[in-house]
Design an enzyme around this catalytic site. Structure first.
Site, short mmCIF file in Angstrom:
data_model
loop_
_atom_site.label_atom_id
_atom_site.label_comp_id
_atom_site.label_asym_id
_atom_site.label_seq_id
_atom_site.Cartn_x
_atom_site.Cartn_y
_atom_site.Cartn_z
N GLU A 39 2.64 13.39 21.12
CA GLU A 39 2.28 11.98 21.04
C GLU A 39 3.37 11.17 21.75
OE1 GLU A 39 -0.64 11.22 17.47
OE2 GLU A 39 1.38 11.55 16.70
N LYS A 91 -2.01 6.78 17.86
CA LYS A 91 -3.18 7.56 18.25
C LYS A 91 -4.15 6.75 19.09
CE LYS A 91 -2.85 10.79 14.40
NZ LYS A 91 -2.19 11.81 15.23
N GLY A 144 3.97 19.43 9.72
CA GLY A 144 5.16 19.31 8.89
C GLY A 144 6.44 19.79 9.54
N CYS A 186 8.26 12.98 8.47
CA CYS A 186 8.02 14.39 8.83
C CYS A 186 9.19 15.01 9.57
CB CYS A 186 6.74 14.50 9.66
SG CYS A 186 6.72 13.43 11.11
N LYS A 238 6.10 25.93 16.95
CA LYS A 238 5.65 26.81 15.86
C LYS A 238 4.59 26.13 14.99
CE LYS A 238 10.08 27.94 14.77
NZ LYS A 238 11.23 28.69 14.23
N GLU A 266 0.21 16.94 14.78
CA GLU A 266 1.59 16.60 14.41
C GLU A 266 1.71 16.94 12.94
OE1 GLU A 266 4.61 15.53 12.97
OE2 GLU A 266 3.93 13.46 12.98
N ASP A 275 0.81 -1.22 0.00
CA ASP A 275 0.00 0.00 0.00
C ASP A 275 0.84 1.27 0.00
OD1 ASP A 275 -2.56 1.01 -0.19
OD2 ASP A 275 -2.94 1.02 1.96
#
EC number: 1.2.1.8
Length: 490
Positions: A464, A162, A254, A286, A457, A252, A93
């Protein structure tokens, strides 16, 4: 692999058809083949999922801490037993090499679930004495029904990051995977049910973010939204969540993270770290350290070490154990990364290697981009300022510590940062001045379950992983008890 059966929604412990009548396709980016048609959840499906979650959450929250812990631990065991099966599906995937998905994605997700399963009994209130006849006690209570909205780069890991703290705290979660990579989140729902999670406590709604995701963020029955994705989408999620019912949010987002190499660093170590910070998972991470700052006097030697390591990148059959570099997740994303590469060339950066699509050896039909290193970069270039989310490294030079700290912080992002140095005093001095939520010294990329991760920022709100995330899925109730006779002034 032959095309899979049409994928449905997962609500209240089983698969069910979407009422929207809409579908989308998920593809294998390594070769462009369609993996499956997936049903897209509509507004009525979100309503169904919320009602289901409300029912299941009451049952789940009424269980003892040890009962909830045992169920989540069973899910951990099943995840580890099915690691290879899930890793293969994740590779199909996402396009990520099986050598990566089989050792990282499910493994680290299961670790986080195990971590929170162990923390469940630690959710305690406090007792605060006021005077001999009165005291206050607090309770940590679940929020109720929460939503998770995942990104496409680590589908099952993000679903676990999560859901684990949310479920551990006694909540139910409705999870919307990215429409680009929706398959393993559905498998996770099956595993939770098999482990004994009450029906409705983890529902999965595939769908398009602009529709299904928006319905979730606007729904008054949802108490919190945890989102992973881009900054622009995150701002919309936050606005919708606040406008609808003042939902709590975790974001969460970039990054355009700096990796600073100092002149006393071992350049071999620095090059190894820079490679992992740019080309692991084909650059689709990220926290990537895509702005690599090196002392001007070390630039030529550093470039040669990077080129030598690029030669070790092995692109090809994603199921070959020797492959360590896969395609990008989709063709639209590939095209976007290529546009950035063209922009870098136009703005005067010099291509040290790569700079185009990868072809040949069975790669022609996939979303492949060559590992690309730009040098002679400057801070104002588009490739240095904007998140590319692909295998593109920018090398920049500097002269002084003060200068590099200032330039490293000259960004709207603040997700991650790292330094390579032999001087521990300098390491801590510099790290304390960098405006980033996740920092590494002489390493890069590890995010263990115990470590809170999140950005400064525009890179996010909240964290997390870690103990504080478990607490963020609870609300504190304060209760005063008075044992003396109540005195009224009336």
């Amino acid at each position: 692999m032959s095309r899979m059966a049409e994928q449905q929604l997962y609500i209240h412990g089983g698969y069910t058809s979407a009422t929207s009548g809409r579908t989308f396709e998920t593809i294998n980016p390594a070769n462009g083949n369609v993996l499956a048609t997936v049903q897209a959840a509509g507004r009525e499906d979100v309503d169904r999922a919320v009602k289901s979650a409300q029912q299941g959450q009451k049952i789940w929250a009424a269980m003892t801490a040890m009962e909830r812990s045992r169920i989540l631990r069973r899910a951990v065991d099943i995840l580890r037993e099915r690691n290879d099966e899930l890793a293969k599906l994740e590779t199909l995937d996402t396009g990520k090499a099986y050598s990566e998905t089989s050792t990282v994605d499910i493994v680290t997700g299961a670790d986080v679930l195990e971590y929170y399963a162990g923390l469940i009994p630690s959710l305690e209130g406090s007792q605060i004495p006021l005077r001999e006849t009165s005291f206050v006690y607090t309770r940590r209570e679940p929020l109720g029904v929460v939503a998770g909205i995942g990104a496409w780069n680590y589908p099952i890991q993000i679903a676990l990051w999560k859901s684990a703290p949310a479920l551990a705290a006694g909540n139910a979660m409705i999870f919307k995977p990215s429409e680009v990579t929706p398959l393993t989140a559905l498998k996770l729902a099956e595993i939770y049910s098999e482990a004994g999670l009450p029906d409705g406590v983890f529902n999965v709604l595939p769908g398009v973010g602009a529709e299904t995701g928006q319905y979730l963020t606007e729904h008054p029955g949802i108490a919190k939204v945890s989102f992973t994705g881009g900054v622009a989408s995150g701002k919309k999620v936050m606005a919708n969540s606040a406008a609808s019912s003042l939902k709590e949010v975790t974001m969460e987002l970039g990054g355009k993270s700096p990796l600073i190499v100092f002149d006393d660093a071992d350049l071999d170590l620095a090059a190894d770290i820079a490679m992992m910070a740019n080309f692991f998972s084909s650059g689709q991470v990220c926290t990537n350290g895509t702005r690599v700052f090196v002392p001007a006097k070390c630039k030529a030697a550093f470039e040669q070490k990077i080129l030598a390591r690029v030669e070790r990148i092995r692109a090809g059959d994603v199921f070959d154990p020797q492959t360590n570099f896969g395609p990008l997740v989709s063709f639209p994303h590939r095209d976007n990364v290529l546009r950035y590469i063209v922009k870098g060339k136009e703005e005067g950066a010099r291509v040290l290697c790569g700079g185009d699509v990868l072809k040949g050896d069975g790669l022609d039909n996939g979303a492949w981009v060559a590992p690309t290193v730009f040098t002679d970069c400057s801070d104002e270039m588009t490739i240095v300022r904007e998140e590319i989310f692909g295998p593109v490294m920018s090398i920049l030079t500097y002269e002084s510590e003060e200068e590099v700290i200032r330039r490293a912080n000259d960004t709207d992002y603040g997700l991650a940062a790292g330094i390579v140095t032999a001087d521990l005093n300098r390491a801590h001095r510099v790290i304390h001045q960098l405006e980033a939520g996740i920092c590494w010294i002489n390493t890069w990329g590890e995010s263990p379950a115990e470590m809170p991760v999140g950005g400064y920022k525009h890179s996010g709100i909240g964290r997390e992983n870690g103990v504080m995330t478990l607490q963020s899925y609870t609300q504190v109730k304060s209760i005063q008890v008075e044992m003396a006779k109540f005195q009224s002034i009336f």
